[in-house]
Design an enzyme around this catalytic site. Sequence first.
Site, short mmCIF file in Angstrom:
data_model
loop_
_atom_site.label_atom_id
_atom_site.label_comp_id
_atom_site.label_asym_id
_atom_site.label_seq_id
_atom_site.Cartn_x
_atom_site.Cartn_y
_atom_site.Cartn_z
N GLU A 103 28.64 28.04 39.42
CA GLU A 103 28.32 29.55 38.95
C GLU A 103 27.14 29.54 38.29
O GLU A 103 26.88 28.90 37.42
CB GLU A 103 29.42 29.95 38.40
CG GLU A 103 29.22 31.51 37.79
CD GLU A 103 29.01 32.58 38.89
OE1 GLU A 103 27.99 33.26 38.64
OE2 GLU A 103 29.79 32.51 39.82
N LYS A 123 38.07 50.20 37.02
CA LYS A 123 39.37 50.82 37.06
C LYS A 123 39.65 51.12 35.67
O LYS A 123 40.43 51.93 35.40
CB LYS A 123 40.35 49.71 37.64
CG LYS A 123 40.12 49.32 38.99
CD LYS A 123 39.80 50.35 40.01
CE LYS A 123 39.40 50.18 41.28
NZ LYS A 123 37.72 49.87 41.15
N GLY A 128 25.59 58.22 49.00
CA GLY A 128 26.87 57.39 49.52
C GLY A 128 27.93 57.53 48.99
O GLY A 128 28.45 57.62 47.84
N ALA A 169 33.61 53.90 48.94
CA ALA A 169 34.57 53.61 47.70
C ALA A 169 33.89 53.65 46.68
O ALA A 169 34.25 54.35 45.43
CB ALA A 169 35.27 52.29 47.96
N ALA A 208 37.72 42.26 47.44
CA ALA A 208 38.17 40.98 46.82
C ALA A 208 39.45 40.34 47.31
O ALA A 208 39.48 39.18 47.41
CB ALA A 208 38.28 41.52 45.33
N HIS A 218 65.29 56.46 44.32
CA HIS A 218 65.31 58.07 44.22
C HIS A 218 65.29 58.22 42.78
O HIS A 218 66.09 57.66 41.95
CB HIS A 218 66.12 58.89 44.72
CG HIS A 218 66.22 60.42 44.47
ND1 HIS A 218 65.21 61.15 44.96
CD2 HIS A 218 66.76 61.22 43.51
CE1 HIS A 218 65.13 62.36 44.04
NE2 HIS A 218 66.38 62.23 43.45
#
Length: 477
Positions: A35, A52, A195, A198, A331, A456
């Site tokens: 990485e 998020k 754009g 999402a 992802a 419910h």
Amino acid sequence: MAKTDYDLIVIGAGPGGYVAAIRAAQLGLKTAIVEREHLGGICLNWGCIPTKALLRSAEVLDLARHASEYGVDIDTVKPNVPAFVARSRKVSAQLNGGIGHLLNKNKVDVIWGEAKLTAPGKITVKTPTKPAVEPSHPKPRNTKEHGDYTAANIIIATGARPRVLPGLEPDGDLILTYFEAMKPEAAPKSLLVVGSGAIGAEFASFYAALGTKVTLVELLPEILPQEDPEIAKFVRTAFKKRGIEVLTNTKIDKLERTKSGARVNLTGLPESQVFEKVISAVGVVPNSENLGLEKLRVKTSSAGIATSGAGKTSVAGIYAIGDVAGAPMLAHKAEHEAVHCVEAIASGIDHGIDKAHIPGCTYCQPQVASIGLSEQAAKDAGYAIRVGRFPFNANGKAVALGEAAGLVKTIFDAVTGELLGAHLVGPEVTELIQGFATAMGHETTDEHLLRIIYPHPTLSEAMHEAVLDSIGRAIHI
């Protein structure tokens, strides 16, 4: 076979890469992961997770503004943008550290740097051109040095980066990608989002919640072009109600950078407009360059590294997964491909992946989630279909939550009863969609879904009613 340093080396520690490394270690393969920047990749550090967190802050802000509707008196409601950003970065840092712990736990070696393939089964790792890790993200204990390494198998999981359009080159100040858009110092007065996929829809939703005057432009006839048009139209109407200006069949004819902002000429509009900030959200491109693929004759295209079966490339022993291997660039698709690829390497058995059964989620307000074929796509494929719909304003839990805008739409094969697609817009539909994903994965028919008992009061009851509606048996509409 010649002795190698590892059974498997994974290049890239995003959702696909780190999952591949952990699964390989679980299967007893000696594994290393390379990485160059940060564990978790774009998703955890600059994409899925921090966005998020920001959207959750925006949601709380919106709830506070409507607190009186719930019987709660709040005197002053205003966004603290630096606190929004600080919380989102803290969330990312926490999860980044968690991935480091998991790699340590599974005895996966971490090699910090930029990897390049020099031959099949061979890589060299050099000092990264970017900082290896943010200051708040400690390196795992099992860190290896730069140098040359060999492996029986190599998985490329290098992800993707924002697409750059000519004339809309990001500068980090006026023209932003999602990197800069995720950490504003303050809410701009006006914003152009280019754009409406999402990424664009989520940022338009977030900044609108902050009080920014948002204009969302899309080259195609409808926003969220990957979604069922009926759902996209619903979101478009909801955005307009929130004050977001939505312009479709529109592109930037000219953009001039000025001291007061971006002066933009848009097709179909007689006069230019000035925006304090512009977000370019026109998709992403795979990170397939500078890996040595051309020299090894690994087949690539503008869509990414060409693969077949369980991530196999055109060169034996080299695999590719996730965004770098092409659409859908999600992802959860990368993670699933990771497990699929590693298990095939370990066992020689390819169990296959049905990409038609990969759900998609957009976390704007209202949320959008879908899986399978749209209504038109099902017709184009030659199916005779039955369509069921159920609005959330007829669902007791949605009304009690004060979030009754939206609907559930189901599409069935009229002959066999097979669930061909499901499309949802409204409260927490990104959580509900997995119910339909499970149903499709088990080849469940409408008859099976009709017999399931839904608790419910829950939002999931709308799913049941949409199935009932497909055969004309909906109870609550």
